[in-house]
Enzyme design. Structure first.
Site, PDB file in Angstrom:
ATOM      1  N   LYS A 132       0.699  -1.222  -0.054  1.00 50.13           N
ATOM      2  CA  LYS A 132      -0.192   0.168   0.023  1.00 50.13           C
ATOM      3  C   LYS A 132       0.900   1.300  -0.115  1.00 50.13           C
ATOM      4  O   LYS A 132       0.598   2.084  -0.808  1.00 50.13           O
ATOM      5  CB  LYS A 132      -0.935  -0.124   1.244  1.00 50.13           C
ATOM      6  N   ASN A 133       1.938   1.402   0.949  1.00 48.68           N
ATOM      7  CA  ASN A 133       2.818   2.407   1.004  1.00 48.68           C
ATOM      8  C   ASN A 133       3.574   2.802   0.034  1.00 48.68           C
ATOM      9  O   ASN A 133       4.311   3.952  -0.120  1.00 48.68           O
ATOM     10  CB  ASN A 133       3.557   2.330   2.339  1.00 48.68           C
ATOM     11  N   CYS A 157      -4.674  13.232  14.125  1.00 46.42           N
ATOM     12  CA  CYS A 157      -4.645  11.748  13.657  1.00 46.42           C
ATOM     13  C   CYS A 157      -4.517  10.897  14.884  1.00 46.42           C
ATOM     14  O   CYS A 157      -3.888  11.050  15.843  1.00 46.42           O
ATOM     15  CB  CYS A 157      -3.325  11.659  12.964  1.00 46.42           C
ATOM     16  N   ARG A 179       1.581  14.226  13.758  1.00 47.65           N
ATOM     17  CA  ARG A 179       1.806  13.850  12.236  1.00 47.65           C
ATOM     18  C   ARG A 179       1.978  15.214  11.486  1.00 47.65           C
ATOM     19  O   ARG A 179       0.839  15.253  10.616  1.00 47.65           O
ATOM     20  CB  ARG A 179       0.991  12.875  11.706  1.00 47.65           C
ATOM     21  N   ASP A 189       5.612   0.494  12.154  1.00 54.72           N
ATOM     22  CA  ASP A 189       4.384  -0.172  11.660  1.00 54.72           C
ATOM     23  C   ASP A 189       4.184  -1.525  12.044  1.00 54.72           C
ATOM     24  O   ASP A 189       3.214  -2.476  11.614  1.00 54.72           O
ATOM     25  CB  ASP A 189       4.142  -0.229   9.965  1.00 54.72           C
ATOM     26  N   ARG A 218      -8.304  -0.230   5.196  1.00 56.59           N
ATOM     27  CA  ARG A 218      -7.367   0.631   4.594  1.00 56.59           C
ATOM     28  C   ARG A 218      -6.223  -0.051   4.307  1.00 56.59           C
ATOM     29  O   ARG A 218      -5.408   0.436   3.328  1.00 56.59           O
ATOM     30  CB  ARG A 218      -7.260   1.581   5.634  1.00 56.59           C
TER      31      ARG A 218
HETATM   32  C1  UD1 Z   1       4.725   6.723   6.457  1.00 57.41           C
HETATM   33  C2  UD1 Z   1       4.048   5.518   6.351  1.00 57.41           C
HETATM   34  C3  UD1 Z   1       3.508   4.929   7.802  1.00 57.41           C
HETATM   35  C4  UD1 Z   1       4.689   4.804   8.524  1.00 57.41           C
HETATM   36  C5  UD1 Z   1       5.570   6.097   8.654  1.00 57.41           C
HETATM   37  C6  UD1 Z   1       6.834   5.777   9.568  1.00 57.41           C
HETATM   38  C7  UD1 Z   1       2.905   6.040   4.108  1.00 57.41           C
HETATM   39  C8  UD1 Z   1       1.732   6.462   3.485  1.00 57.41           C
HETATM   40  N1  UD1 Z   1       2.780   6.062   5.749  1.00 57.41           N
HETATM   41  O1  UD1 Z   1       4.030   7.860   7.069  1.00 57.41           O
HETATM   42  O2  UD1 Z   1       2.678   3.871   7.581  1.00 57.41           O
HETATM   43  O3  UD1 Z   1       4.112   4.729   9.865  1.00 57.41           O
HETATM   44  O4  UD1 Z   1       5.905   6.526   7.375  1.00 57.41           O
HETATM   45  O5  UD1 Z   1       7.324   4.911   8.982  1.00 57.41           O
HETATM   46  O6  UD1 Z   1       4.092   5.646   3.564  1.00 57.41           O
HETATM   47  N2  UD1 Z   1       7.391  14.565  10.696  1.00 57.41           N
HETATM   48  C9  UD1 Z   1       7.821  16.060  11.103  1.00 57.41           C
HETATM   49  N3  UD1 Z   1       7.399  16.894   9.876  1.00 57.41           N
HETATM   50  C10 UD1 Z   1       6.730  16.477   8.423  1.00 57.41           C
HETATM   51  C11 UD1 Z   1       6.807  14.985   8.481  1.00 57.41           C
HETATM   52  C12 UD1 Z   1       6.915  14.174   9.369  1.00 57.41           C
HETATM   53  O7  UD1 Z   1       7.879  16.151  12.195  1.00 57.41           O
HETATM   54  O8  UD1 Z   1       6.801  17.315   7.824  1.00 57.41           O
HETATM   55  C13 UD1 Z   1       7.653  13.551  11.696  1.00 57.41           C
HETATM   56  C14 UD1 Z   1       6.468  12.624  12.178  1.00 57.41           C
HETATM   57  O9  UD1 Z   1       5.580  13.401  13.053  1.00 57.41           O
HETATM   58  C15 UD1 Z   1       7.167  11.536  12.799  1.00 57.41           C
HETATM   59  C16 UD1 Z   1       8.258  11.263  11.893  1.00 57.41           C
HETATM   60  O10 UD1 Z   1       8.539  12.523  11.163  1.00 57.41           O
HETATM   61  O11 UD1 Z   1       7.505  11.515  14.130  1.00 57.41           O
HETATM   62  C17 UD1 Z   1       7.991  10.131  10.697  1.00 57.41           C
HETATM   63  O12 UD1 Z   1       6.786  10.287  10.114  1.00 57.41           O
HETATM   64  P1  UD1 Z   1       6.585   9.982   8.402  1.00 57.41           P
HETATM   65  O13 UD1 Z   1       7.832   9.353   7.922  1.00 57.41           O
HETATM   66  O14 UD1 Z   1       6.714  11.444   7.616  1.00 57.41           O
HETATM   67  O15 UD1 Z   1       5.208   9.261   8.391  1.00 57.41           O
HETATM   68  P2  UD1 Z   1       4.510   9.410   7.057  1.00 57.41           P
HETATM   69  O16 UD1 Z   1       5.170   9.488   5.815  1.00 57.41           O
HETATM   70  O17 UD1 Z   1       3.408  10.081   7.408  1.00 57.41           O
END
Ligand code: UD1
Length: 407
Positions: A11-12, A106, A111, A294, A386
């Site tokens: 999915k990701n 969330c 997030r 995950d 999902r």
């Molecule tokens: C993706 C995955 C999700 C997985 C996560 C971590 C997808 C669709 N989802 O989510 O299943 O659990 O990676 O492996 O691929 N952060 C910031 N600022 C930002 C973005 C992120 O501070 O702009 C922080 C988040 O709060 C978190 C960390 O970075 O603590 C990692 O998040 P991130 O890797 O961005 O998660 P997703 O990409 O949303």
């Protein structure tokens, strides 16, 4: 549980691949797309923006973004799937404007998307938040050096897509190395992008004028594979997991071996035999190649059956222990202290009525239900839908007694 189970596409990896179709007016053909809710939500999102988007139950998708009259991701879609933010980079690259709703609260923590916006601004975009929407615009993005202070998976993917058609070179530093990022880079290269060093912490992208259509097969879902590996371990089962990439699960499989499970990786297969006793072993979640956040909920279910005490440390998301409260209701002995869960194993679980709080929490509760005495009922399985394709059928195929009750 015993038998063979086939893993669906990731999915990701499929979500960014679908978003990448916005980068070209030509047709993008995708294969190995899991037929799950988030994919159908993305299909709807692309269609509402004006793309011709078809996703079929056989795992193929045909996407053509010839024209995009509405470069906008509305709140009602983003609310159900925060990965909708992945359209921001491609829309900016191709049209120089986008309007994407902020995801809002969330269930697994704050997030934020600040790093997505910071990166785009470095590349020359103006980003404003108006009425809960990110409104971004630029003449043409230009290459930039972007250092992300936290490793972000969708952030890296978004900026990589944005940089593909920017003028000049972009360097994404402290980038995510997840296999899904490499799969996207691979697809973008097939579309004509010039990307190097994906899979390392420093990705280089040389912008090109246009991208063209492509055919791409997305990688298998390492989290689904990991979930079935834990299912084998927790039930002391004997399961062959097929259509997977064992190398993508290195840290999960190594962790399972430490707990006593027998793991044999083959060509596209993983054979897991659960063994008694299940040893309690600490784990800390980390960005890839570390132990995936995950997989944390599923691993916690396993540790409730351990022979001692395991400390589970969550470093990626705050507030990602909701499943612990439900596991406690089944009789597990778990204490939460900030970002750590102390799981004292060896307590028999008993079936209960449970409420799933998020995607991976749902999987954790099902795994616990497999070894609990009596019947377990998991409510709000829409979270599960999902990201897992027909999980109840796959588990039943391995001998689990499980059914979907429509109410
Ligand atoms: C993706 C995955 C999700 C997985 C996560 C971590 C997808 C669709 N989802 O989510 O299943 O659990 O990676 O492996 O691929 N952060 C910031 N600022 C930002 C973005 C992120 O501070 O702009 C922080 C988040 O709060 C978190 C960390 O970075 O603590 C990692 O998040 P991130 O890797 O961005 O998660 P997703 O990409 O949303």
């Amino acid at each position: 549980m015993s038998g063979r189970v086939e893993i669906s596409g990731a999915k990701n990896a499929a979500l960014p691949a679908m978003a990448a179709s916005l980068l070209t007016p030509e047709t993008v053909q995708l294969e190995n797309i899991p037929y799950v809710r988030d994919i159908l939500t993305t299909r709807r999102l692309l269609a509402e923006m004006g793309a011709a988007a078809e996703v079929r139950p056989d795992g193929t998708a045909t996407l053509t973004a010839a024209e995009i009259p509405h470069p906008e991701a509305p709140y009602d879609l983003v609310r159900t799937m925060r990965a909708s933010i992945l359209v921001l980079g491609p829309l900016m690259a191709r049209f120089g404007k986008a309007r994407v709703s902020l995801p809002g609260g969330c269930a697994i923590g704050a997030r934020p998307v600040n790093l997505h916006l910071m990166g785009l601004e470095r590349m020359g975009a103006r980003c404003e938040v108006v009425h809960g929407y990110v409104e971004a615009s630029a003449e043409r993005l230009h290459g930039a050096y972007v250092l992300m202070d936290t490793v972000t998976v969708t952030g890296t993917e978004n900026l990589m897509m944005a940089a593909c058609m920017a003028e000049g070179e972009t360097v994404l530093d402290n980038a995510a190395c997840e296999p899904e990022v490499c799969d996207l880079a691979c697809m973008l290269r097939t579309m004509g992008a010039r990307i190097e060093n994906d899979g390392t912490r420093t990705i280089r992208i040389e912008g090109v004028k246009n991208l063209h259509g492509c055919r791409h097969r997305v990688i298998p879902d390492r989290i689904e594979a990991g979930t079935f590996a834990v299912a084998a371990a927790i039930t002391r089962g004997n399961v062959v997991i097929t259509n997977c990439v064992p190398a993508h699960l290195h840290s999960v499989l190594e962790q399972l071996e430490r707990t006593g499970a027998e793991v044999r990786a083959g060509e596209g297969t993983i054979h897991v035999r659960g063994r008694d006793p299940i040893r309690s072993v600490d784990v800390t979640t980390n960005p890839y190649p570390g132990f995936a956040t995950d997989m944390q909920a599923q691993y916690m279910a396993l540790m409730t059956q351990g022979d001692g005490t395991a400390l589970i440390t969550e470093t990626i998301f705050e507030n990602r222990f909701m499943h612990a409260l439900e596991l406690i209701r089944m009789g597990a002995d778990i204490t939460i202290e900030g970002g750590q869960a102390i799981v004292r194993g060896g307590k028999p679980l008993s079936g209960a009525n449970l409420i799933a709080s998020d995607l991976r929490a749902s999987a954790s509760l099902i795994l616990a239900g497999l070894v609990a005495q009596g019947e377990t009922v998991v409510d709000r399985v829409y979270h599960l839908d999902r990201g897992y394709h027909r999980i109840e059928e796959k588990l039943a195929g391995l001998g689990a007694v499980i059914e979907r009750i429509s109410r």
